[in-house]
Design an enzyme around this catalytic site. Sequence first.
Site, PDB file in Angstrom:
ATOM      1  N   ASP A  12       0.855  -1.193   0.000  1.00 34.84           N
ATOM      2  CA  ASP A  12       0.000   0.000   0.000  1.00 34.84           C
ATOM      3  C   ASP A  12       0.890   1.242   0.000  1.00 34.84           C
ATOM      4  O   ASP A  12       1.696   1.433   0.912  1.00 34.84           O
ATOM      5  CB  ASP A  12      -0.893  -0.031   1.256  1.00 34.84           C
ATOM      6  CG  ASP A  12      -1.998   1.004   1.202  1.00 34.84           C
ATOM      7  OD1 ASP A  12      -2.096   1.725   0.182  1.00 34.84           O
ATOM      8  OD2 ASP A  12      -2.755   1.097   2.182  1.00 34.84           O
ATOM      9  N   ASP A 106      -3.279   2.538  -5.779  1.00 39.60           N
ATOM     10  CA  ASP A 106      -2.131   2.528  -4.864  1.00 39.60           C
ATOM     11  C   ASP A 106      -2.019   1.304  -3.978  1.00 39.60           C
ATOM     12  O   ASP A 106      -1.278   1.310  -3.018  1.00 39.60           O
ATOM     13  CB  ASP A 106      -2.163   3.793  -4.002  1.00 39.60           C
ATOM     14  CG  ASP A 106      -3.248   3.732  -2.948  1.00 39.60           C
ATOM     15  OD1 ASP A 106      -4.288   3.124  -3.207  1.00 39.60           O
ATOM     16  OD2 ASP A 106      -3.040   4.289  -1.862  1.00 39.60           O
ATOM     17  N   GLU A 107      -2.785   0.255  -4.296  1.00 35.26           N
ATOM     18  CA  GLU A 107      -2.703  -0.943  -3.460  1.00 35.26           C
ATOM     19  C   GLU A 107      -2.661  -2.172  -4.338  1.00 35.26           C
ATOM     20  O   GLU A 107      -3.239  -2.181  -5.420  1.00 35.26           O
ATOM     21  CB  GLU A 107      -3.989  -1.108  -2.630  1.00 35.26           C
ATOM     22  CG  GLU A 107      -4.137  -0.210  -1.470  1.00 35.26           C
ATOM     23  CD  GLU A 107      -5.458  -0.487  -0.757  1.00 35.26           C
ATOM     24  OE1 GLU A 107      -5.842  -1.672  -0.606  1.00 35.26           O
ATOM     25  OE2 GLU A 107      -6.116   0.484  -0.383  1.00 35.26           O
TER      26      GLU A 107
HETATM   27 MG   LIG Z   1      -2.619   3.899   0.255  1.00 37.30          MG
END
Ligand SMILES: [Mg+2]
Length: 428
Positions: A12, A106-107
């Site tokens: 993350d 973003d993960e």
């Molecule tokens: Mg994040």
Amino acid sequence: MPKVSRQIVHVDMDCFFASVEILDNPELMNLPIIVGGPSHRGVVASCSYIARAYGIRSAMPISEALSLCPTVRVLGVRHDRYREISQKVMSMLDNFSSTVQQVGLDEAYLDISSSWRSSSAILDLAGEIRDKICRETQIMCSVGIGSSKLIAKLASKKAKPRAYMGIVSGSRVPVVQDGPGIVSIPRYMDADFLRQHSIDELPGIGPATLRKLNDLGIRSIDDLNWVPHASLKTRFGENQANRILDLFNGVDDRAVVPNSAPKSISSEETFSQDLAQLSELTKSIDGCSQSVASRLYSSRTCAKTITLKVKTSQFRDIERSRTLDHRTFDAREIAKIAVDLLKPVLPEGPFRLLGVSASNLGESGQNYLQFTFGPFDGPDHVSGRPRPPISDRNDRLVSTLEEIRAKYGARALIRRHESEDPTLGDVL
Ligand SMILES: [Mg+2]
């Protein structure tokens, strides 16, 4: 064969949008910043750790964030730039596992259980992933490792930096403390680890569910031990009650599913003030259409259905779609359709938001590609209607434009507005 316990890695990026903004403008380092503009009417999409120290959180209205920290800098969202770095990160992750599931920009989850690794080898691997991402993007990330997606996600959260207000020489100042960066939870500790969380920290427990659980007297994971499952089922229905029971017991056998192609690609803009004029709205349509077209092109897909979405100043959503008889990734064609769809709904304005999306996606290929600009080739033999030309010249032109934009950025080439010289067609 003994069952090998699963090993899932959750990567993350740390306050991703805000980190990208700081990367591109280092003066913002150590300042409270919010991404989520362009106006103060939206919500926080991402915020720096310094901003978090003031109590600012994602999804909070920007007006509320400003009241918590009046000096916070509010920056507009630049999806194209975030996507660019996101693609870089995701392609790095592909080198660590063949089973990578990207979630948002973003993960990502990686399933690394296919080969047996000692726990120290798994930590080494996580360290390598983290170092590589930090080295090559200059953006930090946190990594969680666990026997399920649930545990891995909670672990990556534990790995993150912490922000709070501290007292230095008698005054309150924001403090950001590094996190461990990597947290690995061995399977036998799953239950203990889960119990360290309050129930609202568990993924999927939103405010409404939390309220209902509290009504039943459930305020911690352990409270579930004395509440009859029957009352949970009466309150939530069989399916959701089972999901909650699984969640609280750490039962999560969801697989890491490698991403399939997206079903639609969209781009939208929230205006700093409501817009009603066709000319102003057309500008926004042009920008959104270009962003959609570039992403269609980079994912080598074409769209058959174009949808225009607007939100009125009264927060009413209006959507209009048109399905073509061919597929396109041409920004100009997408924009033209969106403008056509907008015209009849103009009287419903002014509007606070406009979006363009492309769906009904399919592979691009010469058979699909037909272009709207240039002279018509004459009527279609079957329908008798004028048909758009299939032109190698335009195929190459649109492709070249997109290649240049992909290499030098979305604003490397700005199309001259049609009205300036209609005879020029698609000129630079
Ligand atoms: Mg994040």
